[in-house]
Design a protein around this motif. Structure first.
Motif, PDB file in Angstrom:
ATOM      1  N   GLU A   1      -9.619   2.240  -6.532  1.00  0.00           N
ATOM      2  CA  GLU A   1      -8.546   1.955  -5.583  1.00  0.00           C
ATOM      3  C   GLU A   1      -7.742   3.225  -5.304  1.00  0.00           C
ATOM      4  O   GLU A   1      -7.372   3.494  -4.147  1.00  0.00           O
TER       5      GLU A   1
ATOM      6  N   LEU B   1     -13.251   1.416  -2.984  1.00  0.00           N
ATOM      7  CA  LEU B   1     -13.518   0.098  -3.567  1.00  0.00           C
ATOM      8  C   LEU B   1     -14.843  -0.461  -3.057  1.00  0.00           C
ATOM      9  O   LEU B   1     -15.242  -0.195  -1.922  1.00  0.00           O
TER      10      LEU B   1
ATOM     11  N   TYR C   1      -8.836  -7.200  -5.588  1.00  0.00           N
ATOM     12  CA  TYR C   1      -9.324  -5.946  -4.998  1.00  0.00           C
ATOM     13  C   TYR C   1     -10.143  -6.142  -3.717  1.00  0.00           C
ATOM     14  O   TYR C   1     -10.581  -5.168  -3.118  1.00  0.00           O
TER      15      TYR C   1
END
Length: 383
Positions: A119, A124, A150
């Protein structure tokens, strides 16, 4: 040679295939949707899409989730190469998350650590492919929670795991993932000769995968860009593939599915004997997470003695007629992935596992005398 795994074919299985051979349809007939409905019902999923291999199912799952150039897909290094290759087919890149030291599945803790770093770097993953090694589910509650935090999608590669359960529910029900993949290769728990399936609760994903498995072609007027010219009319909506399962395969799968629970139960009986008879040897035996009921596709031991090398133990068992195997070489250690820049030492726990792991024979037709032969050969080799 006693193999590490093999199919269990009954006369009922044979008769089911003969019945299709004598019917009007060998492929694209009624048996494939019947098999899909039975799979979905067994797993408590809304949709099942049957295809010609689990590799095809993984590819379709990635495509349906929009994986493409510029995206990153994460998976475990301890799996067959197809779990990673499927992302490359879509033009994406692949990265690996180290394994848990007890289950040998992707470590939820390692995943979280890697996500925190990713991140910060703005890299990601779009999709995480969680592989249920040996038939034991990953810690899907934790992985699912991380996906919400996420923003990634989840594919469960349950190629080893049909008939297993997680938190009391059938693997494949999709409570913690977007798509679940099964394999029906002959050494798996049930077989269609060769074949696979993708299960989902999302109608859009199911329709997408069904279209892509058949050249991207549809005969459904509701999906077409214009009114049909006639009853013969079809449209190719996108570039698809010929990943269809035949009615012959589906008929075998339907017959096998009726014995799935007994197959898994028999595997647990065999594993319990191994657990008891190998308990005093310098080995780490399979550990089962309390939240899981494994399909037990594999029974993996790890060598914990320095008196006998991993290579010597493997070779001596093979020489004694025991068809042991190793599942798996870490994917990133393959020459193809090394050429991408991956190096030894990338996932320390996976490489430790690789230096010690051996898969013993486990399949429903394994006789008690054959299992005793496996145990005796292992005892002798360790001496």
């Amino acid at each position: 040679m006693i193999p590490y795994g093999r199919q269990d074919i009954s006369q009922a299985d044979i008769n089911s295939v003969i019945e299709v051979l004598q019917s009007e349809f060998l492929t694209q007939g009624p048996k494939v949707p019947e098999f899909e409905a039975a799979l979905a019902s067994y797993c408590s999923a809304r949709y099942a899409v049957a295809v010609n291999s689990a590799t095809s199912a993984l590819h379709l799952a990635c495509l349906a989730l929009g994986v493409g150039k510029g995206d990153v897909v994460w998976t475990t290094p301890i799996t067959f190469v197809a779990s990673a290759n499927c992302a490359l087919y879509c033009g994406a890149s692949v990265d690996f998350v180290d394994i848990d030291s007890k289950t040998y599945n992707m470590s939820a803790g390692a995943l979280e650590e890697k996500l925190v770093k990713a991140e910060k770097l703005g890299v990601l993953p779009k999709v995480v492919i969680a592989v249920h090694l040996s038939g034991q589910s990953c810690e899907m509650v934790k992985i699912s929670a991380l996906s919400k935090q996420y923003g990634f999608k989840i594919i469960e590669d349950a190629s080893h795991a049909i008939g297993g359960r997680y938190k009391g529910l059938p693997i494949g029900g999709g409570q913690y993932s977007d798509i679940t993949i099964f394999s029906f290769h002959p050494v798996k728990i049930i077989t269609t000769g060769e074949g696979g399936a993708a299960l989902t609760n999302n109608e859009f994903l199911a329709d997408k995968m069904k279209c892509l498995r058949s050249h991207g072609v549809t005969r459904d007027p509701s999906l077409m860009t214009k009114e049909p010219d006639g009853e013969w009319y079809y449209q190719q909506l996108e570039l698809g593939y010929n990943y269809r399962m035949t009615d012959l395969q589906a008929a075998l799968g339907l017959s096998q599915l009726s014995r799935l629970d007994s197959f898994v139960s028999k595997r647990h009986e065999i594993a319990a004997i191994y657990d008891k008879e190998l308990a005093e040897l310098p080995l780490a035996l399979p550990w089962q997470h309390p939240d899981t009921y494994s399909g037990l596709h594999l029974y993996i031991i790890r060598l914990k003695s320095t008196d006998v090398s991993h290579q010597v133990l493997f070779s001596e068992l093979r020489a004694k007629g025991i068809g042991v195997n190793l599942h798996y070489i870490p994917v990133y250690m393959q020459p193809f992935y090394q050429a991408m820049g991956f190096t030894r030492g990338y996932c320390e726990e996976a490489e430790s596992y690789y230096r010690e792991a051996i898969s013993l024979p486990i399949y429903t037709g394994l006789q008690r005398s054959e299992q005793s032969q496996v145990v005796s050969a292992l005892v002798d080799a360790l001496r």
